[in-house]
Design an enzyme around this catalytic site. Structure first.
Site, mmCIF file in Angstrom:
data_model
loop_
_atom_site.group_PDB
_atom_site.id
_atom_site.type_symbol
_atom_site.label_atom_id
_atom_site.label_comp_id
_atom_site.label_asym_id
_atom_site.label_seq_id
_atom_site.Cartn_x
_atom_site.Cartn_y
_atom_site.Cartn_z
ATOM 1 N N TYR A 47 0.836 -1.214 0.000
ATOM 2 C CA TYR A 47 0.000 0.000 0.000
ATOM 3 C C TYR A 47 0.868 1.261 0.000
ATOM 4 O O TYR A 47 0.763 2.106 -0.892
ATOM 5 C CB TYR A 47 -0.926 -0.061 1.218
ATOM 6 C CG TYR A 47 -1.701 1.196 1.485
ATOM 7 C CD1 TYR A 47 -2.336 1.896 0.449
ATOM 8 C CD2 TYR A 47 -1.821 1.694 2.788
ATOM 9 C CE1 TYR A 47 -3.061 3.049 0.711
ATOM 10 C CE2 TYR A 47 -2.547 2.830 3.053
ATOM 11 C CZ TYR A 47 -3.156 3.513 2.018
ATOM 12 O OH TYR A 47 -3.873 4.656 2.273
ATOM 13 N N SER A 82 6.581 3.452 12.898
ATOM 14 C CA SER A 82 5.165 3.658 13.178
ATOM 15 C C SER A 82 4.994 4.467 14.455
ATOM 16 O O SER A 82 5.818 4.370 15.375
ATOM 17 C CB SER A 82 4.502 2.286 13.354
ATOM 18 O OG SER A 82 3.229 2.433 13.958
ATOM 19 N N TYR A 134 4.290 -6.487 17.478
ATOM 20 C CA TYR A 134 4.475 -5.678 16.259
ATOM 21 C C TYR A 134 5.181 -4.358 16.611
ATOM 22 O O TYR A 134 6.181 -3.976 15.997
ATOM 23 C CB TYR A 134 3.115 -5.395 15.600
ATOM 24 C CG TYR A 134 3.143 -4.216 14.659
ATOM 25 C CD1 TYR A 134 3.758 -4.312 13.418
ATOM 26 C CD2 TYR A 134 2.581 -2.988 15.028
ATOM 27 C CE1 TYR A 134 3.811 -3.223 12.566
ATOM 28 C CE2 TYR A 134 2.622 -1.897 14.187
ATOM 29 C CZ TYR A 134 3.240 -2.012 12.961
ATOM 30 O OH TYR A 134 3.299 -0.926 12.128
ATOM 31 N N LYS A 137 9.222 -2.636 15.772
ATOM 32 C CA LYS A 137 9.567 -1.297 15.252
ATOM 33 C C LYS A 137 10.579 -0.621 16.185
ATOM 34 O O LYS A 137 11.542 0.003 15.721
ATOM 35 C CB LYS A 137 8.308 -0.431 15.108
ATOM 36 C CG LYS A 137 7.332 -0.932 14.061
ATOM 37 C CD LYS A 137 7.888 -0.837 12.644
ATOM 38 C CE LYS A 137 6.911 -1.318 11.600
ATOM 39 N NZ LYS A 137 7.502 -1.427 10.259
ATOM 40 N N ASN A 180 -7.762 -5.118 8.807
ATOM 41 C CA ASN A 180 -7.761 -4.817 10.237
ATOM 42 C C ASN A 180 -7.999 -3.335 10.468
ATOM 43 O O ASN A 180 -8.545 -2.928 11.476
ATOM 44 C CB ASN A 180 -6.386 -5.137 10.853
ATOM 45 C CG ASN A 180 -6.053 -6.603 10.741
ATOM 46 O OD1 ASN A 180 -6.762 -7.434 11.280
ATOM 47 N ND2 ASN A 180 -4.980 -6.913 10.021
HETATM 48 C C1 UD1 Z 1 -3.116 0.280 13.993
HETATM 49 C C2 UD1 Z 1 -2.170 -0.356 14.935
HETATM 50 C C3 UD1 Z 1 -0.859 0.363 14.841
HETATM 51 C C4 UD1 Z 1 -0.338 0.300 13.431
HETATM 52 C C5 UD1 Z 1 -1.371 0.894 12.505
HETATM 53 C C6 UD1 Z 1 -0.934 0.749 11.049
HETATM 54 C C7 UD1 Z 1 -3.586 -1.261 16.743
HETATM 55 C C8 UD1 Z 1 -3.941 -1.164 18.160
HETATM 56 N N1 UD1 Z 1 -2.704 -0.342 16.289
HETATM 57 O O1 UD1 Z 1 -3.306 1.627 14.414
HETATM 58 O O2 UD1 Z 1 0.066 -0.197 15.711
HETATM 59 O O3 UD1 Z 1 0.869 0.992 13.315
HETATM 60 O O4 UD1 Z 1 -2.618 0.246 12.679
HETATM 61 O O5 UD1 Z 1 -1.138 -0.518 10.561
HETATM 62 O O6 UD1 Z 1 -4.058 -2.123 16.026
HETATM 63 N N2 UD1 Z 1 -11.657 0.948 14.351
HETATM 64 C C9 UD1 Z 1 -13.005 0.743 14.451
HETATM 65 N N3 UD1 Z 1 -13.574 -0.245 13.692
HETATM 66 C C10 UD1 Z 1 -12.849 -1.043 12.852
HETATM 67 C C11 UD1 Z 1 -11.462 -0.826 12.745
HETATM 68 C C12 UD1 Z 1 -10.896 0.177 13.526
HETATM 69 O O7 UD1 Z 1 -13.708 1.437 15.209
HETATM 70 O O8 UD1 Z 1 -13.436 -1.915 12.202
HETATM 71 C C13 UD1 Z 1 -11.060 2.032 15.152
HETATM 72 C C14 UD1 Z 1 -9.963 1.553 16.073
HETATM 73 O O9 UD1 Z 1 -10.482 1.073 17.271
HETATM 74 C C15 UD1 Z 1 -9.145 2.846 16.220
HETATM 75 C C16 UD1 Z 1 -9.327 3.546 14.855
HETATM 76 O O10 UD1 Z 1 -10.474 2.948 14.267
HETATM 77 O O11 UD1 Z 1 -9.695 3.657 17.212
HETATM 78 C C17 UD1 Z 1 -8.152 3.347 13.942
HETATM 79 O O12 UD1 Z 1 -7.881 1.945 13.888
HETATM 80 P P1 UD1 Z 1 -6.802 1.322 12.896
HETATM 81 O O13 UD1 Z 1 -7.074 1.761 11.512
HETATM 82 O O14 UD1 Z 1 -6.734 -0.151 13.183
HETATM 83 O O15 UD1 Z 1 -5.454 2.038 13.306
HETATM 84 P P2 UD1 Z 1 -4.744 2.142 14.756
HETATM 85 O O16 UD1 Z 1 -5.361 1.286 15.747
HETATM 86 O O17 UD1 Z 1 -4.637 3.593 15.083
#
Ligand code: UD1
Length: 336
Positions: A11, A124, A148, A152, A197
């Site tokens: 990506y 990160s 993970y 880093k 994810n």
């Molecule tokens: C995540 C990783 C981080 C990594 C980054 C890039 C975790 C805890 N952290 O960051 O270490 O560097 O991705 O790959 O996983 N959310 C929802 N619904 C969903 C998916 C996400 O509400 O279906 C929320 C999460 O709870 C969070 C926000 O959206 O509050 C962002 O989530 P996400 O995109 O996974 O990123 P991070 O958690 O910030």
């Protein structure tokens, strides 16, 4: 002389390749295609209107990595190849240490052997751990709450040790906040193999009707609307940050870390409504309990990158959503 981009079909890597090719740099991609489709290479060439070599190989394979340095005159490396799913890293920690830490070691050894000592590393904001205060500055103590994140931190430490042992190294660790969006052509974007994810691909799937609703993790955070807040940065801005870092390293020896973020946070719900507005599609959601390991608020102090690299973000949240949506539609069209 060329820039080697490990993970260049991924990506973020694909957008970096486009940007490098656009400004006239030569590029070599090394990617094992474990989380990227080989077609991405053709799309990068299509956008850039230029050809470049791409090798299907794993960065942990010593012989394959050495061969790249034997075959090409590599000026610098942008190292992105690695695994990035937090949850999976808790279940399969050895896999993460193998791919990320061992991969970085193999790469750095091959670079040293070849006399190539300029490296931009994909780090990160996860290295700031779970404790504020926000905004996170580069001198915030490093900690991680999962394997993970620890990979880093370990790699950043290895790179500092490397520079301490040989001051000819030129190293920038770029700490990404939350990259979203896609190339404006709609040809490349975030297209994980398997279930995503991260938040934006989940939102895009709901808008596209491929999932019935979004699960919002946590509605009771101490934030304006109760949802978690992140610093979303357009992947094209992020790619330009790598070019700025590379330009900086050409006149600098040392090992430095830089935040790549906008310096402003948006909540999950703000992102959902921005995406709904841009796509014109409803995005139904349910509020669920907080996701384990998440923090409430995370955004960058982006001053260091602006002052030293001369880099700042230019693209708005609206543009991030518009570009991501264009890419989603392209993917749906090609899947038909
Ligand atoms: C995540 C990783 C981080 C990594 C980054 C890039 C975790 C805890 N952290 O960051 O270490 O560097 O991705 O790959 O996983 N959310 C929802 N619904 C969903 C998916 C996400 O509400 O279906 C929320 C999460 O709870 C969070 C926000 O959206 O509050 C962002 O989530 P996400 O995109 O996974 O990123 P991070 O958690 O910030």
């Amino acid at each position: 002389m060329a820039i080697l981009v490990t993970g260049g079909a991924g990506y973020i890597g694909s957008h970096i390749c486009v940007e490098l090719l656009r400004i006239g740099e030569d590029v070599i991609v090394l990617d094992n295609f474990s989380n990227a489709k080989p077609e991405v290479i053709g799309r990068i060439k299509q956008i850039a209107g230029r050809d470049f070599p791409a090798r299907a190989a794993d960065v942990r394979h010593e012989a394959a990595v050495r061969q790249v340095f034997a075959d090409y005159d590599v000026e610098a490396v942008i190292h992105l190849a690695g695994l990035k799913a937090v949850g999976e890293s808790q279940v399969l920690p050895l896999r993460y240490y193998q791919h990320n830490v061992a991969g970085a070691l193999v790469l750095c050894a091959a670079m040293q052997e070849a006399g190539c000592k300029t490296l931009v590393f994909s780090s990160s904001a996860t290295v700031y751990g779970a404790e504020g205060p926000v905004p996170f500055r580069e001198d915030h103590p490093l900690s991680a709450v999962n394997p993970y994140g620890r990979t880093k931190i370990m790699i950043e430490q290895i790179l500092r040790d490397l520079h301490a042992s040989d001051s000819a190294w030129r190293i920038a660790s770029l700490r990404y906040f939350n990259p979203i969006g896609a190339h404006e052509s709609g040809l490349i974007g975030e297209d994980p193999l398997g279930t995503p994810n991260n938040l934006l691909p989940c939102i895009a799937q709901v808008a596209a009707g491929r999932r019935p609703r979004l699960t919002v993790y946590g509605g009771d955070y101490d934030t304006a609307d109760g949802a978690a807040v992140r610093d979303y940065v357009h992947v094209a801005d992020l790619a330009q940050g790598h070019v700025s870092a590379l330009t900086y390293l050409r006149g600098y020896t040392g090992a430095e870390a830089f935040n790549l973020g906008t310096g402003r946070g948006y909540s999950v719900l703000e992102l959902v409504s921005a995406f709904a507005a841009v796509s014109g599609r409803p995005i139904p959601y349910v509020i669920a309990p907080r996701r384990a390991g998440d923090i409430a608020v995370c955004y960058a102090d982006a001053a260091k990158a602006e002052k030293i690299l001369g880099w700042r973000t230019r693209r708005s949240l609206r543009q991030m959503c518009a570009d991501a949506w264009r890419f989603t539609r392209t993917m749906l069209e090609t899947a038909k």
